[in-house]
Design a protein around this motif. Structure first.
Motif, PDB file in Angstrom:
ATOM      1  N   ASP A 195    -104.425  -9.873  98.712  1.00 22.69           N
ATOM      2  CA  ASP A 195    -105.680  -9.914  99.459  1.00 22.69           C
ATOM      3  C   ASP A 195    -106.012 -11.295 100.008  1.00 22.69           C
ATOM      4  O   ASP A 195    -107.139 -11.549 100.429  1.00 22.69           O
ATOM      5  N   GLY A 196    -105.029 -12.194 100.012  1.00 17.85           N
ATOM      6  CA  GLY A 196    -105.276 -13.525 100.540  1.00 17.85           C
ATOM      7  C   GLY A 196    -104.352 -14.536  99.905  1.00 17.85           C
ATOM      8  O   GLY A 196    -103.526 -14.192  99.049  1.00 17.85           O
ATOM      9  N   PRO A 197    -104.464 -15.798 100.303  1.00 15.46           N
ATOM     10  CA  PRO A 197    -103.590 -16.831  99.747  1.00 15.46           C
ATOM     11  C   PRO A 197    -103.761 -16.950  98.234  1.00 15.46           C
ATOM     12  O   PRO A 197    -104.843 -16.740  97.690  1.00 15.46           O
ATOM     13  N   GLY A 198    -102.671 -17.300  97.560  1.00 20.30           N
ATOM     14  CA  GLY A 198    -102.737 -17.519  96.130  1.00 20.30           C
ATOM     15  C   GLY A 198    -101.730 -16.680  95.369  1.00 20.30           C
ATOM     16  O   GLY A 198    -101.012 -15.855  95.942  1.00 20.30           O
ATOM     17  N   ILE A 199    -101.686 -16.875  94.065  1.00 23.70           N
ATOM     18  CA  ILE A 199    -100.723 -16.214  93.189  1.00 23.70           C
ATOM     19  C   ILE A 199    -101.425 -15.122  92.395  1.00 23.70           C
ATOM     20  O   ILE A 199    -102.443 -15.372  91.744  1.00 23.70           O
ATOM     21  N   PHE A 200    -100.896 -13.916  92.447  1.00 24.63           N
ATOM     22  CA  PHE A 200    -101.424 -12.809  91.658  1.00 24.63           C
ATOM     23  C   PHE A 200    -100.895 -12.855  90.227  1.00 24.63           C
ATOM     24  O   PHE A 200    -101.630 -12.634  89.266  1.00 24.63           O
ATOM     25  N   SER A 201     -99.583 -13.158  90.091  1.00 22.94           N
ATOM     26  CA  SER A 201     -98.959 -13.202  88.776  1.00 22.94           C
ATOM     27  C   SER A 201     -97.799 -14.179  88.807  1.00 22.94           C
ATOM     28  O   SER A 201     -97.074 -14.251  89.805  1.00 22.94           O
ATOM     29  N   GLN A 202     -97.624 -14.910  87.701  1.00 20.05           N
ATOM     30  CA  GLN A 202     -96.499 -15.840  87.610  1.00 20.05           C
ATOM     31  C   GLN A 202     -96.024 -15.891  86.156  1.00 20.05           C
ATOM     32  O   GLN A 202     -96.793 -16.185  85.251  1.00 20.05           O
ATOM     33  N   ARG A 203     -94.739 -15.583  85.975  1.00 18.83           N
ATOM     34  CA  ARG A 203     -94.166 -15.515  84.635  1.00 18.83           C
ATOM     35  C   ARG A 203     -92.851 -16.279  84.573  1.00 18.83           C
ATOM     36  O   ARG A 203     -92.085 -16.275  85.539  1.00 18.83           O
ATOM     37  N   VAL A 204     -92.596 -16.902  83.442  1.00 13.87           N
ATOM     38  CA  VAL A 204     -91.319 -17.551  83.190  1.00 13.87           C
ATOM     39  C   VAL A 204     -90.403 -16.530  82.528  1.00 13.87           C
ATOM     40  O   VAL A 204     -90.783 -15.900  81.531  1.00 13.87           O
ATOM     41  N   GLU A 257     -78.177  -4.007  77.403  1.00 14.22           N
ATOM     42  CA  GLU A 257     -78.675  -4.865  76.331  1.00 14.22           C
ATOM     43  C   GLU A 257     -78.956  -6.277  76.799  1.00 14.22           C
ATOM     44  O   GLU A 257     -79.908  -6.907  76.350  1.00 14.22           O
ATOM     45  N   ASN A 258     -78.118  -6.807  77.716  1.00 11.81           N
ATOM     46  CA  ASN A 258     -78.304  -8.219  78.096  1.00 11.81           C
ATOM     47  C   ASN A 258     -78.501  -8.448  79.589  1.00 11.81           C
ATOM     48  O   ASN A 258     -78.635  -9.590  80.025  1.00 11.81           O
ATOM     49  N   GLY A 259     -78.532  -7.374  80.382  1.00 14.68           N
ATOM     50  CA  GLY A 259     -78.637  -7.556  81.827  1.00 14.68           C
ATOM     51  C   GLY A 259     -80.040  -7.748  82.352  1.00 14.68           C
ATOM     52  O   GLY A 259     -80.235  -8.201  83.481  1.00 14.68           O
ATOM     53  N   TRP A 260     -81.040  -7.412  81.534  1.00 16.60           N
ATOM     54  CA  TRP A 260     -82.432  -7.580  81.942  1.00 16.60           C
ATOM     55  C   TRP A 260     -82.915  -8.981  81.577  1.00 16.60           C
ATOM     56  O   TRP A 260     -82.369  -9.636  80.702  1.00 16.60           O
ATOM     57  N   ALA A 261     -83.966  -9.417  82.237  1.00 15.39           N
ATOM     58  CA  ALA A 261     -84.595 -10.694  81.895  1.00 15.39           C
ATOM     59  C   ALA A 261     -85.692 -10.474  80.866  1.00 15.39           C
ATOM     60  O   ALA A 261     -86.281  -9.390  80.785  1.00 15.39           O
ATOM     61  N   LYS A 262     -85.953 -11.508  80.068  1.00 13.10           N
ATOM     62  CA  LYS A 262     -87.056 -11.472  79.090  1.00 13.10           C
ATOM     63  C   LYS A 262     -88.191 -12.361  79.591  1.00 13.10           C
ATOM     64  O   LYS A 262     -87.940 -13.479  80.068  1.00 13.10           O
ATOM     65  N   VAL A 263     -89.399 -11.866  79.513  1.00 11.21           N
ATOM     66  CA  VAL A 263     -90.563 -12.674  79.848  1.00 11.21           C
ATOM     67  C   VAL A 263     -90.874 -13.562  78.644  1.00 11.21           C
ATOM     68  O   VAL A 263     -91.161 -13.057  77.556  1.00 11.21           O
ATOM     69  N   ILE A 264     -90.783 -14.871  78.847  1.00  6.96           N
ATOM     70  CA  ILE A 264     -91.030 -15.784  77.725  1.00  6.96           C
ATOM     71  C   ILE A 264     -92.392 -16.464  77.823  1.00  6.96           C
ATOM     72  O   ILE A 264     -92.857 -17.054  76.862  1.00  6.96           O
ATOM     73  N   ASP A 265     -93.048 -16.353  78.979  1.00  5.38           N
ATOM     74  CA  ASP A 265     -94.385 -16.904  79.110  1.00  5.38           C
ATOM     75  C   ASP A 265     -95.061 -16.344  80.360  1.00  5.38           C
ATOM     76  O   ASP A 265     -94.402 -16.078  81.358  1.00  5.38           O
ATOM     77  N   THR A 266     -96.370 -16.156  80.291  1.00  7.92           N
ATOM     78  CA  THR A 266     -97.174 -15.741  81.439  1.00  7.92           C
ATOM     79  C   THR A 266     -98.093 -16.888  81.814  1.00  7.92           C
ATOM     80  O   THR A 266     -98.918 -17.305  81.006  1.00  7.92           O
ATOM     81  N   LEU A 267     -97.943 -17.411  83.021  1.00  8.74           N
ATOM     82  CA  LEU A 267     -98.708 -18.568  83.483  1.00  8.74           C
ATOM     83  C   LEU A 267     -99.978 -18.146  84.203  1.00  8.74           C
ATOM     84  O   LEU A 267    -101.000 -18.826  84.126  1.00  8.74           O
ATOM     85  N   VAL A 268     -99.909 -17.054  84.941  1.00  6.47           N
ATOM     86  CA  VAL A 268    -101.065 -16.534  85.688  1.00  6.47           C
ATOM     87  C   VAL A 268    -101.124 -15.030  85.461  1.00  6.47           C
ATOM     88  O   VAL A 268    -100.104 -14.352  85.539  1.00  6.47           O
ATOM     89  N   LEU A 313     -83.228 -19.721  83.659  1.00  7.18           N
ATOM     90  CA  LEU A 313     -84.687 -19.827  83.597  1.00  7.18           C
ATOM     91  C   LEU A 313     -85.244 -19.654  85.002  1.00  7.18           C
ATOM     92  O   LEU A 313     -84.903 -20.418  85.917  1.00  7.18           O
ATOM     93  N   ASN A 314     -86.095 -18.652  85.177  1.00 11.35           N
ATOM     94  CA  ASN A 314     -86.635 -18.331  86.494  1.00 11.35           C
ATOM     95  C   ASN A 314     -88.150 -18.266  86.472  1.00 11.35           C
ATOM     96  O   ASN A 314     -88.767 -18.116  85.408  1.00 11.35           O
ATOM     97  N   LEU A 315     -88.728 -18.378  87.642  1.00 18.21           N
ATOM     98  CA  LEU A 315     -90.177 -18.311  87.805  1.00 18.21           C
ATOM     99  C   LEU A 315     -90.493 -17.097  88.666  1.00 18.21           C
ATOM    100  O   LEU A 315     -90.364 -17.132  89.895  1.00 18.21           O
ATOM    101  N   LEU A 316     -90.870 -15.999  88.020  1.00 15.92           N
ATOM    102  CA  LEU A 316     -91.199 -14.754  88.716  1.00 15.92           C
ATOM    103  C   LEU A 316     -92.625 -14.846  89.243  1.00 15.92           C
ATOM    104  O   LEU A 316     -93.589 -14.810  88.472  1.00 15.92           O
ATOM    105  N   THR A 317     -92.763 -14.985  90.562  1.00 19.09           N
ATOM    106  CA  THR A 317     -94.065 -15.196  91.196  1.00 19.09           C
ATOM    107  C   THR A 317     -94.388 -14.046  92.135  1.00 19.09           C
ATOM    108  O   THR A 317     -93.587 -13.698  93.006  1.00 19.09           O
ATOM    109  N   ILE A 318     -95.550 -13.434  91.957  1.00 23.15           N
ATOM    110  CA  ILE A 318     -96.005 -12.349  92.821  1.00 23.15           C
ATOM    111  C   ILE A 318     -97.252 -12.830  93.567  1.00 23.15           C
ATOM    112  O   ILE A 318     -98.244 -13.214  92.939  1.00 23.15           O
TER     113      ILE A 318
END
Length: 248
Positions: A174-183, A237-248, A165-170
């Motif tokens: 253009d300044g401080p803060g999170i553009f995108s965050q997905r589990v 088939e199994n080497g990629w990650a699946k996005v299970i939720d989008t937080l931002v 389980l990972n937290l993909l954060t971009i």
């Protein structure tokens, strides 16, 4: 002079990708890991999980150093600390901290949300002693010493390691803060084969460096360790990650 062909890519930099395309499949015969199973103070774990959406499960962790250098596609050394966590109704393994020595492997892992940073690792066997180390910015973060002359019948295992389980954060550009965050969840366990796993007594030392606060996990209660050899395979088939939720 070798002719260079400009590529059209889906990763950075687009004209000369850092990460091979496609990123999978990749494999490693005889992936070697020395590890220690430890208990850590619950409050400390909860504090390190606080910036994430993951829930505390228990205070057991695996601290490891891994030699993945026999991979023909993506050779690297790897090290980290893994806890079992929960996200909604999903239990999985969370790489609380992780380091590697190959920028391609670091970039690849970050695509899926692994918290990889650069460090130098070593994994060596000298008689009955197997030693793994992790050094970042001249600080020895991890030192694991397994004594195979002191075997154990078994050691505790994590409640679960997969999916990761990972937290993909971009970050915002253009300044401080999170553009995108997905589990994300990633599980290639079905195509990995454990060839051997030897349990033994182990000693572990942790230290912090700037922005690598793993010394917080001291004092550790070391429960035992091991040395494993695995044939690793991440398929299309199994080497990629699946996005299970989008937080931002």
């Amino acid at each position: 002079m070798r002719e260079f062909k400009i590529q059209r890519a889906n990763n950075m930099p687009v004209q000369s990708p850092l990460v091979p395309e496609p990123m999978v499949p990749y494999s490693c015969k005889n992936s070697r890991t020395v590890y220690a199973m430890c208990e850590v103070d619950e409050d400390t774990i909860r504090r390190h999980l606080a910036p994430t959406p993951f829930e505390y499960v228990n205070n057991l962790c695996m601290i490891y150093v891994n030699d993945f250098t026999e991979s023909p596609e993506l050779p690297y050394m790897d090290s980290g600390i893994i806890f079992t966590v929960k996200y909604k109704d999903i239990f999985g393994g969370c790489y609380m901290y992780e380091w590697e020595d190959n920028d391609v492997a670091i970039a690849t892992g970050r695509y899926w949300g692994y918290p990889k940073k650069y460090a130098r690792m070593s994994l060596e066997k000298n008689g009955n002693i197997i030693r793994g180390t992790t050094t970042r910015k001249e600080v020895r973060l991890i030192d694991i010493e397994l004594d195979c002359s002191k075997p154990l019948e078994k050691v505790p295992t994590l409640h679960t390691t997969y999916p990761h389980l990972n937290l993909l954060t971009i970050p915002r550009p253009d300044g401080p803060g999170i553009f995108s965050q997905r589990v994300t969840a990633r599980d290639n366990s079905s195509t990995c084969k454990t060839l051997s796993n030897q349990y033994a007594e182990v000693n572990v030392t942790l230290n912090s460096s700037a922005y690598d606060p793993i010394g917080d996990f001291n004092p550790l209660k070391v429960l035992g360790g091991g040395y494993s050899v695995t044939d690793f395979l991440a398929t299309m088939e199994n080497g990629w990650a699946k996005v299970i939720d989008t937080l931002v």
